[in-house]
Design a protein around this motif. Structure first.
Motif, short mmCIF file in Angstrom:
data_model
loop_
_atom_site.label_atom_id
_atom_site.label_comp_id
_atom_site.label_asym_id
_atom_site.label_seq_id
_atom_site.Cartn_x
_atom_site.Cartn_y
_atom_site.Cartn_z
N ALA A 102 49.51 38.69 24.38
CA ALA A 102 48.47 39.38 23.63
C ALA A 102 47.09 39.04 24.18
CB ALA A 102 48.56 38.99 22.15
N LEU A 103 46.89 37.78 24.53
CA LEU A 103 45.60 37.35 25.08
C LEU A 103 45.30 38.05 26.40
CD1 LEU A 103 43.22 35.37 24.73
CD2 LEU A 103 44.57 33.66 25.97
N ALA A 104 46.30 38.14 27.26
CA ALA A 104 46.12 38.78 28.56
C ALA A 104 45.84 40.28 28.42
CB ALA A 104 47.35 38.55 29.43
N LEU A 105 46.54 40.95 27.52
CA LEU A 105 46.31 42.38 27.32
C LEU A 105 44.89 42.64 26.83
CD1 LEU A 105 49.62 43.66 25.66
CD2 LEU A 105 48.86 43.99 28.01
N ALA A 106 44.39 41.78 25.96
CA ALA A 106 43.03 41.97 25.45
C ALA A 106 41.97 41.73 26.53
CB ALA A 106 42.80 41.03 24.26
N LEU A 107 42.17 40.70 27.32
CA LEU A 107 41.17 40.35 28.33
C LEU A 107 41.22 41.27 29.56
CD1 LEU A 107 41.43 36.44 28.27
CD2 LEU A 107 39.61 37.86 27.31
N LEU A 108 42.38 41.85 29.83
CA LEU A 108 42.56 42.65 31.05
C LEU A 108 42.86 44.12 30.74
CD1 LEU A 108 44.75 40.13 33.09
CD2 LEU A 108 42.36 40.74 33.55
N ALA A 109 42.37 44.62 29.62
CA ALA A 109 42.72 45.98 29.20
C ALA A 109 42.35 47.03 30.25
CB ALA A 109 42.06 46.31 27.86
N GLU A 110 41.06 47.10 30.63
CA GLU A 110 40.66 48.10 31.64
C GLU A 110 41.32 47.88 32.99
OE1 GLU A 110 37.32 48.20 28.62
OE2 GLU A 110 38.44 46.63 29.67
N PRO A 111 41.35 46.64 33.51
CA PRO A 111 42.02 46.45 34.80
C PRO A 111 43.50 46.85 34.79
CG PRO A 111 40.61 44.58 34.32
CD PRO A 111 40.62 45.43 33.09
N LEU A 112 44.20 46.55 33.71
CA LEU A 112 45.62 46.91 33.65
C LEU A 112 45.81 48.43 33.61
CD1 LEU A 112 46.95 44.24 31.13
CD2 LEU A 112 47.73 44.54 33.49
N GLY A 154 44.26 52.11 45.15
CA GLY A 154 45.43 51.68 44.39
C GLY A 154 46.01 50.38 44.91
N LEU A 155 46.08 50.22 46.24
CA LEU A 155 46.63 49.00 46.83
C LEU A 155 45.75 47.80 46.54
CD1 LEU A 155 48.92 47.89 48.56
CD2 LEU A 155 47.55 48.37 50.59
N GLU A 156 44.43 48.00 46.60
CA GLU A 156 43.51 46.91 46.31
C GLU A 156 43.62 46.47 44.86
OE1 GLU A 156 39.85 47.91 49.45
OE2 GLU A 156 39.91 48.85 47.47
N ARG A 157 43.73 47.43 43.96
CA ARG A 157 43.90 47.08 42.54
C ARG A 157 45.18 46.30 42.31
NH1 ARG A 157 41.53 52.35 41.23
NH2 ARG A 157 43.62 53.26 41.18
N ALA A 158 46.25 46.76 42.94
CA ALA A 158 47.55 46.08 42.77
C ALA A 158 47.47 44.64 43.27
CB ALA A 158 48.64 46.85 43.50
N TRP A 159 46.84 44.43 44.40
CA TRP A 159 46.73 43.07 44.96
C TRP A 159 45.86 42.19 44.07
CZ3 TRP A 159 48.81 39.63 47.93
CH2 TRP A 159 48.08 38.53 48.36
N ALA A 160 44.73 42.71 43.62
CA ALA A 160 43.83 41.93 42.77
C ALA A 160 44.51 41.58 41.44
CB ALA A 160 42.54 42.71 42.52
N MET A 161 45.24 42.53 40.88
CA MET A 161 45.94 42.26 39.62
C MET A 161 47.05 41.24 39.82
SD MET A 161 46.22 42.63 36.42
CE MET A 161 44.93 43.87 36.24
N ALA A 162 47.76 41.32 40.95
CA ALA A 162 48.82 40.36 41.23
C ALA A 162 48.26 38.94 41.30
CB ALA A 162 49.52 40.72 42.54
N VAL A 163 47.09 38.80 41.91
CA VAL A 163 46.46 37.47 42.00
C VAL A 163 46.15 36.94 40.61
CG1 VAL A 163 44.39 36.24 42.76
CG2 VAL A 163 45.52 37.86 44.30
N VAL A 164 45.57 37.77 39.75
CA VAL A 164 45.21 37.34 38.40
C VAL A 164 46.47 36.96 37.61
CG1 VAL A 164 44.15 38.02 36.22
CG2 VAL A 164 43.10 38.71 38.39
N VAL A 165 47.50 37.82 37.70
CA VAL A 165 48.71 37.58 36.92
C VAL A 165 49.43 36.32 37.38
CG1 VAL A 165 51.03 38.47 36.43
CG2 VAL A 165 49.06 40.00 36.30
N VAL A 166 49.60 36.16 38.69
CA VAL A 166 50.31 34.99 39.21
C VAL A 166 49.54 33.71 38.87
CG1 VAL A 166 51.04 33.80 41.31
CG2 VAL A 166 51.49 36.24 41.05
N ALA A 167 48.23 33.75 39.03
CA ALA A 167 47.42 32.56 38.73
C ALA A 167 47.49 32.25 37.24
CB ALA A 167 45.97 32.80 39.15
N GLY A 168 47.41 33.27 36.40
CA GLY A 168 47.46 33.05 34.96
C GLY A 168 48.79 32.47 34.51
N VAL A 169 49.90 33.04 35.02
CA VAL A 169 51.23 32.54 34.66
C VAL A 169 51.40 31.10 35.13
CG1 VAL A 169 53.70 32.80 35.10
CG2 VAL A 169 52.31 34.82 34.59
#
Length: 526
Positions: free
Chosen positions: A339-349, A491-506
């Motif tokens: 829930a916290l991640a969805l709220a903080l990353l709404a637009e990027p997701l 699209g590729l840049e967004r996917a890479w940037a999101m992967a970095v945030v998700v992996v680091a967060g997890v």
């Protein structure tokens, strides 16, 4: 029938039941595959059809049978059938179990066939009821009605699929039912990519994809039922004692377990009265909130219902309470950071997954607003999934009914209060608020009945969660970028940037949990 006859007709003793953590992991992994493909499906739909009138019409035509599927098949029916089947397994012979399966399949199938025929014939009336705002746009209304005639038979097919899945789950065969939804996503992706370009009205391909998916999912499970010796031979018998018990439990369970789905459908009805795109914005944000709900909430709920039913049948209240406590802690462990991640990353997701083709910057902003509102209720949606089985495993249907009615009325009040100032975001927020009310009342009901008994260690666990989620929020805020930057990326840049945030967060979240003393063994529960 004598006990000796029962023994000679019984199957060999079942293998030792797998642990709930392991079973939840199997269901979660299969569901994760399905949800990821579901997001791919939605990305394809967004790319081909955007958030315009055609997409709105399809989402209404798909949501009606899909809502009824969740309400009847995976909601009320599963919650009523699994405890009855567990009781028959414990107390009756294998031949009686087969008789139950045959009678339920025939009786359920006949009702579903009648409902399907009525819906196909009355598609315009159904569309008017569930999307009254379309009446002012004749082309959109006619398109939605046409697609509803194609998609509604999905209810018949997927309900029988859910029936087969309930049998498999009762025998601890969790992987096959959890994998089955993958076929829906593959069928719809294939329809959008390969069928829509050759059709005069391209969006109709999605409706046919839904129909094809229903047939694929049903026939996929039949060989596994045959392996169990429980392939149904449908027989209509409403006087069968087991059928009557299922029906008695189903009627009130419609409210008790499926209130959140009813609330989401009410959102669609009211959203159809708002500006074009509102239905699609709610759909895209709901799909993202459904990812953690489906992967973890549904997975845990799926494995605890048969377990709770067996513990209740064995008169083991201490084990029953311990299982519920384990389920709630497991939900908190995943639900709070999700829930916290969805709220903080709404637009990027939203941008990463859907900002392609026909989806505009405005669509991203609008969908992100409703995603934040849904994220406020995500934990409640997940807790409902594990608290409701605490009633149904004990065959208590009256209490969830009362709670469901209260939550539905509250949702309508919240909708009316919030729709004018917040539009579609207000509808999502109203759903979240009513979900929290539902959760609190379910928990209080279990506690009052003595089914909920807190296990030791809650204070320590709460502190560990607070530390880990604080670290998660910090790393997300540190790595996140302005919304304009996300929208300007490829699209590729967004996917890479999101992967970095998700992996680091997890990584940060689970490292802090481990440092705080949380171990896998703490969540092993057989």
């Amino acid at each position: 029938m004598t006990s000796s006859v029962k023994r000679s007709d019984s199957p060999k003793p079942p293998d030792k039941a797998p642990g709930l953590l392991r079973s939840s992991g199997v269901v979660g992994a299969m569901t994760m595959l399905s949800r990821v493909l579901g997001l791919v499906r939605d990305m394809v739909i967004a790319r081909y059809f955007g958030a315009g009138a055609d997409a709105d019409a399809f989402f209404v035509a798909f949501k009606i049978p899909n809502f009824l599927r969740r309400l009847f098949a995976e909601g009320a029916f599963s919650q009523a059938f699994v405890p009855v089947l567990s009781s028959y397994r414990a107390q009756e012979s294998m031949s009686e179990v087969r008789r139950l399966v045959n009678a339920v399949s025939g009786s359920l199938g006949l009702v579903l066939l009648g409902v399907t025929l009525a819906a196909v014939l009355g598609a315009p009336a159904l569309t008017a009821v569930f999307a009254p705002g379309f009446l002012d746009e004749p082309v959109k209304f006619e398109l939605a009605s046409t697609m509803l005639r194609i998609t509604f038979p999905y209810l018949l097919l997927i309900s029988l699929t859910a029936f087969a899945g309930a049998i498999l789950n009762s025998y601890d065969r969790f992987a096959v039912p959890a994998f089955t939804p993958v076929l829906l996503n593959l069928a719809m992706i294939g329809a959008a990519v390969f069928l829509s370009p050759v059709m005069e009205t391209p969006v109709l391909a999605l409706a046919w994809g839904v129909f094809i998916a229903g047939a694929l999912q049903l026939f996929f499970q039949l060989p596994f039922l045959m392996r169990l010796g429980l392939l149904p031979r449908p027989r209509v018998d409403y006087r069968h004692e087991g059928v009557r018990r299922v029906l008695r439990l189903m009627a009130p369970a419609l409210f008790g377990v499926s209130v959140s789905q009813i609330n989401l459908l009410l959102d669609t009805v009211l959203a159809s009265l708002l500006q074009t795109g509102s239905v699609s914005w709610l759909y895209y944000s709901d799909r993202l909130s459904e990812l953690p709900l489906g992967v973890f909430g549904v997975a845990i709920a799926t494995v605890i219902l048969p377990s709770l039913s067996r513990k209740h049948a064995a008169d083991s209240p201490a084990q029953f309470a311990a299982t519920l406590d384990w389920a709630v802690r497991s939900i908190l462990l995943i639900g709070v950071p999700a829930a916290l991640a969805l709220a903080l990353l709404a637009e990027p997701l939203i941008a990463t997954l859907f900002h392609y083709g026909e989806v505009t910057d405005r669509d991203v902003a609008m969908s992100a607003g409703s995603l934040r509102a849904y994220s406020a209720g995500l934990l409640a949606f997940m807790l409902i999934k594990v608290l409701a089985p605490g009633f149904f495993a004990r065959q208590d249907t009256r209490t969830p009914v009362k709670i469901g009615v209260i939550a539905m009325v509250a949702n309508m009040v919240f909708n009316l209060a919030l729709i004018l100032p917040l539009a579609h975001v207000g509808l999502a927020l109203a759903t979240s608020l009513s979900a929290w009310l539902n959760t609190v009342l379910l928990w209080r009901g279990l506690k009052k009945a003595g089914a909920w008994q807190s296990q030791p260690g809650w204070l320590r666990f709460g502190g560990q969660l607070l530390l880990a989620n604080g670290a998660l929020a910090a790393i997300i805020v540190y790595l996140n970028q302005p919304v304009a930057a996300w929208l300007s990326m490829s699209g590729l840049e967004r996917a890479w940037a999101m992967a970095v945030v998700v992996v680091a967060g997890v990584a940060v979240y689970f490292v802090v949990l481990v440092l705080a003393g949380v171990r896998v063994r703490h969540f092993r529960h057989r």
